[in-house]
Design an enzyme around this catalytic site. Structure first.
Site, PDB file in Angstrom:
ATOM      1  N   ASN A 224       0.851  -1.197   0.000  1.00  0.00           N
ATOM      2  CA  ASN A 224       0.000   0.000   0.000  1.00  0.00           C
ATOM      3  C   ASN A 224       0.882   1.240   0.000  1.00  0.00           C
ATOM      4  O   ASN A 224       2.101   1.139   0.008  1.00  0.00           O
ATOM      5  CB  ASN A 224      -0.970  -0.022   1.197  1.00  0.00           C
ATOM      6  CG  ASN A 224      -0.209  -0.062   2.509  1.00  0.00           C
ATOM      7  OD1 ASN A 224       0.505   0.871   2.843  1.00  0.00           O
ATOM      8  ND2 ASN A 224      -0.345  -1.163   3.252  1.00  0.00           N
ATOM      9  N   LYS A 302       8.644 -17.793  -9.543  1.00  0.00           N
ATOM     10  CA  LYS A 302       7.895 -16.712 -10.194  1.00  0.00           C
ATOM     11  C   LYS A 302       6.735 -17.291 -11.005  1.00  0.00           C
ATOM     12  O   LYS A 302       6.944 -18.242 -11.795  1.00  0.00           O
ATOM     13  CB  LYS A 302       8.853 -15.935 -11.107  1.00  0.00           C
ATOM     14  CG  LYS A 302       8.199 -14.738 -11.744  1.00  0.00           C
ATOM     15  CD  LYS A 302       9.148 -13.986 -12.653  1.00  0.00           C
ATOM     16  CE  LYS A 302       8.386 -12.938 -13.428  1.00  0.00           C
ATOM     17  NZ  LYS A 302       9.151 -12.361 -14.509  1.00  0.00           N
ATOM     18  N   PRO A 320      -3.034 -11.588  10.575  1.00  0.00           N
ATOM     19  CA  PRO A 320      -3.330 -11.339  11.998  1.00  0.00           C
ATOM     20  C   PRO A 320      -3.469  -9.845  12.241  1.00  0.00           C
ATOM     21  O   PRO A 320      -2.804  -9.051  11.578  1.00  0.00           O
ATOM     22  CB  PRO A 320      -2.090 -11.883  12.719  1.00  0.00           C
ATOM     23  CG  PRO A 320      -1.006 -11.899  11.687  1.00  0.00           C
ATOM     24  CD  PRO A 320      -1.688 -12.098  10.355  1.00  0.00           C
ATOM     25  N   ASP A 321      -4.367  -9.475  13.162  1.00  0.00           N
ATOM     26  CA  ASP A 321      -4.473  -8.061  13.541  1.00  0.00           C
ATOM     27  C   ASP A 321      -3.478  -7.820  14.672  1.00  0.00           C
ATOM     28  O   ASP A 321      -3.670  -8.282  15.798  1.00  0.00           O
ATOM     29  CB  ASP A 321      -5.905  -7.730  13.972  1.00  0.00           C
ATOM     30  CG  ASP A 321      -6.097  -6.226  14.114  1.00  0.00           C
ATOM     31  OD1 ASP A 321      -5.234  -5.571  14.742  1.00  0.00           O
ATOM     32  OD2 ASP A 321      -7.097  -5.698  13.586  1.00  0.00           O
ATOM     33  N   ILE A 322      -2.415  -7.092  14.350  1.00  0.00           N
ATOM     34  CA  ILE A 322      -1.308  -6.916  15.306  1.00  0.00           C
ATOM     35  C   ILE A 322      -1.769  -6.083  16.496  1.00  0.00           C
ATOM     36  O   ILE A 322      -1.565  -6.460  17.657  1.00  0.00           O
ATOM     37  CB  ILE A 322      -0.105  -6.248  14.593  1.00  0.00           C
ATOM     38  CG1 ILE A 322       0.331  -7.138  13.426  1.00  0.00           C
ATOM     39  CG2 ILE A 322       1.050  -6.017  15.558  1.00  0.00           C
ATOM     40  CD1 ILE A 322       1.215  -6.459  12.409  1.00  0.00           C
ATOM     41  N   PHE A 340      -4.432   3.563  14.869  1.00  0.00           N
ATOM     42  CA  PHE A 340      -4.779   4.553  13.858  1.00  0.00           C
ATOM     43  C   PHE A 340      -5.990   4.052  13.076  1.00  0.00           C
ATOM     44  O   PHE A 340      -6.197   2.847  12.958  1.00  0.00           O
ATOM     45  CB  PHE A 340      -3.606   4.775  12.888  1.00  0.00           C
ATOM     46  CG  PHE A 340      -2.660   5.838  13.377  1.00  0.00           C
ATOM     47  CD1 PHE A 340      -1.854   5.607  14.481  1.00  0.00           C
ATOM     48  CD2 PHE A 340      -2.577   7.067  12.737  1.00  0.00           C
ATOM     49  CE1 PHE A 340      -0.988   6.581  14.948  1.00  0.00           C
ATOM     50  CE2 PHE A 340      -1.716   8.051  13.190  1.00  0.00           C
ATOM     51  CZ  PHE A 340      -0.919   7.815  14.293  1.00  0.00           C
ATOM     52  N   LYS A 358     -10.909  -3.367  18.839  1.00  0.00           N
ATOM     53  CA  LYS A 358      -9.486  -3.726  18.972  1.00  0.00           C
ATOM     54  C   LYS A 358      -8.983  -3.557  20.401  1.00  0.00           C
ATOM     55  O   LYS A 358      -7.803  -3.762  20.664  1.00  0.00           O
ATOM     56  CB  LYS A 358      -8.648  -2.886  18.009  1.00  0.00           C
ATOM     57  CG  LYS A 358      -9.078  -3.074  16.560  1.00  0.00           C
ATOM     58  CD  LYS A 358      -7.997  -2.649  15.603  1.00  0.00           C
ATOM     59  CE  LYS A 358      -8.447  -2.842  14.173  1.00  0.00           C
ATOM     60  NZ  LYS A 358      -7.346  -3.099  13.267  1.00  0.00           N
TER      61      LYS A 358
HETATM   62  O1  C5P Z   1      -8.654  -2.345  10.813  1.00  0.00           O
HETATM   63  P1  C5P Z   1      -7.752  -1.269  10.342  1.00  0.00           P
HETATM   64  O2  C5P Z   1      -6.667  -1.742   9.432  1.00  0.00           O
HETATM   65  O3  C5P Z   1      -8.454  -0.083   9.754  1.00  0.00           O
HETATM   66  O4  C5P Z   1      -7.108  -0.728  11.696  1.00  0.00           O
HETATM   67  C1  C5P Z   1      -6.077   0.186  11.681  1.00  0.00           C
HETATM   68  C2  C5P Z   1      -5.268   0.068  12.952  1.00  0.00           C
HETATM   69  O5  C5P Z   1      -4.984  -1.286  13.267  1.00  0.00           O
HETATM   70  C3  C5P Z   1      -3.907   0.707  12.781  1.00  0.00           C
HETATM   71  O6  C5P Z   1      -3.497   1.145  14.057  1.00  0.00           O
HETATM   72  C4  C5P Z   1      -3.059  -0.457  12.284  1.00  0.00           C
HETATM   73  O7  C5P Z   1      -1.678  -0.235  12.567  1.00  0.00           O
HETATM   74  C5  C5P Z   1      -3.621  -1.610  13.075  1.00  0.00           C
HETATM   75  N1  C5P Z   1      -3.571  -2.887  12.373  1.00  0.00           N
HETATM   76  C6  C5P Z   1      -2.729  -3.880  12.824  1.00  0.00           C
HETATM   77  N2  C5P Z   1      -2.723  -5.105  12.189  1.00  0.00           N
HETATM   78  C7  C5P Z   1      -3.548  -5.343  11.150  1.00  0.00           C
HETATM   79  C8  C5P Z   1      -4.403  -4.344  10.677  1.00  0.00           C
HETATM   80  C9  C5P Z   1      -4.389  -3.108  11.304  1.00  0.00           C
HETATM   81  O8  C5P Z   1      -1.971  -3.643  13.759  1.00  0.00           O
HETATM   82  N3  C5P Z   1      -3.525  -6.532  10.571  1.00  0.00           N
END
Ligand code: C5P
Length: 414
Positions: A224, A302, A320-322, A340, A358
């Site tokens: 991105n 490739k 995973p959502d960190i 954020f 979150k």
């Molecule tokens: O769900 P979204 O991507 O909009 O959430 C944004 C927030 O979650 C940011 O703080 C981003 O750094 C964190 N995030 C994360 N891991 C992910 C997706 C988002 O830590 N896989």
């Protein structure tokens, strides 16, 4: 500018003696005087010979509405106010900008002009805001002088890092006038500042920044437009306030912030592992734009374009959502977790939902609609969303957003 705006209605009854030494940053002294007057401080100025090459006594006098002192041997000055009287009349002496030269003179006790004589003769607290070339700032002589001055109780507003007038990059830029004002206000309110007593000294902050790259095959990836500017600026600002900072960064081209330990990663899963390895932390700020999905199984070779064949279909799986996993309740949860929310629609509703989903303490929400110029740009317009409400900040350079956020974080640990 209207005079009312300059002088303001307020008066603190406190006076600052501002010593301006020579350097390209001397022009920022003008803005500092304006801010001090607006905040209700009396200001008198001492200008060194070299300082006078960068700003004129006339502009200092117009803004401070007070006589400017420059010459140690001016009989008029001595009869009106000697150098001892000059520092006696002030509540605080501020040297901004403070060159390597004046800092060296202060450390050695040299008194060969009005500024250095006043500094040697004073019994009032002294605050210095250094500004110089990065190599001069990092030179062992300057390091030793700063250590001597700190040992004598001189207060310091640390210089910022960034591009310099001499085309180099690094620490040495004069702190911004609003930062110097905050330090002056703290000192005159009887509080302390400076590295040893920095508000986040002894705290560990974890910051994520930049995009992630999710491999499709060995040469292609999903990514991105995140530049890492905001996250890196936050890491730098937290370090400036004395925190030990671990920055977990995706692939970016911005430079590593000074005094921060950087863990470089590519994918979301690597970012999560690096964050876990950095725990425990008191503060965690998740500014990275983590890819929501990755290719289920990245190809080991490739992927070839086959003549006449359909393009490949990429099967995706959620990353995973960190933020959510580090913010989940448990003994290792940092005391303050900041996420954020970069949104193009329903900014506030989405930010508030994210705060709850979150388990974050604060969400910094920003509108990244096309045309906002924020994603990858130099400025940011954010709202700070927490359980206690929404604060809307003005559009500011990303460095200023970072400093403001770091100060807010420091307040919660105060
Ligand atoms: O769900 P979204 O991507 O909009 O959430 C944004 C927030 O979650 C940011 O703080 C981003 O750094 C964190 N995030 C994360 N891991 C992910 C997706 C988002 O830590 N896989």
């Amino acid at each position: 500018m209207a005079v009312e705006e300059m002088t303001g209605e307020r008066t603190t009854g406190k006076t600052v003696l501002l010593i301006i030494s020579g350097g390209i940053a001397a022009y920022k002294a003008l803005e500092l005087i304006r801010l001090l007057r607006r905040a209700g401080f009396g200001v008198s100025c001492v200008l060194t010979d070299n300082g006078g090459r960068f700003v004129t006594p006339l502009s200092l006098q117009a803004l401070s509405e007070s006589k400017v002192y420059a010459d140690l041997f001016s009989l008029t000055d001595e009869s009106e106010m000697g150098h001892i009287e000059l520092s006696r009349a002030a509540d605080l002496l501020v040297v901004a900008p403070a060159t390597a030269n004046i800092l060296a003179k202060m450390a050695a006790g040299v008194a060969d002009d009005l500024a250095s004589t006043v500094l040697l003769a004073t019994d009032k607290p002294v605050l210095v805001a250094p500004a110089m070339n990065v190599r001069m700032w990092l030179h062992p002589a300057t390091r030793a002088n700063m250590a001597t001055l700190a040992g004598r109780g001189v207060h310091v507003v640390q210089p910022n890092e960034g591009p310099m007038a001499c085309n180099e990059f690094g620490p040495g830029r004069l702190a911004e006038p609003p930062e110097i004002l905050v330090a002056i206000e703290l000192l005159l309110a009887g509080q302390t500042i400076g590295v040893a007593s920095a508000p986040l000294a002894g705290r560990h902050a974890l910051v994520t920044s930049g995009p992630t790259h999710e491999p499709i095959d060995p040469v292609r990836y999903i990514a991105n437009r995140s530049s890492g500017r905001q996250g890196h600026a936050i890491a730098a600002a937290l370090a400036q306030l004395g925190a030990r900072v671990t920055l977990v960064s995706g692939p970016v081209s911005v430079a590593d912030p000074a005094g921060v330990s950087v863990l470089r990663v590519e994918s979301a899963r690597e970012m999560l592992d690096a964050c876990k390895s950095a725990l425990p932390a008191d503060i965690a700020v998740f500014a990275a734009a983590v890819a929501d999905w990755r290719v289920t199984t990245a190809a080991s070779g490739k992927i070839k374009k086959q003549p006449g064949a359909e393009p490949p279909t990429l099967a995706l799986v959620a990353n995973p959502d960190i933020l959510a996993s580090i913010a989940a309740a448990g003994p290792e949860r940092p005391r303050l977790v900041v996420g954020f929310a970069a949104e193009t629609d329903d900014l506030m509703a989405n930010a508030q939902a994210k705060l709850a989903r979150k388990n974050a303490d604060w969400i910094v929400a920003n509108d990244v609609s096309p045309g906002s110029g924020i994603m990858g740009g130099a400025e940011n317009a954010v709202h700070l969303v927490s359980a206690s409400g929404i604060e809307t900040w003005p559009r500011l350079p990303k460095d200023d957003v970072a400093r403001r956020l770091a100060r807010r974080i420091a307040e919660t640990f105060g």
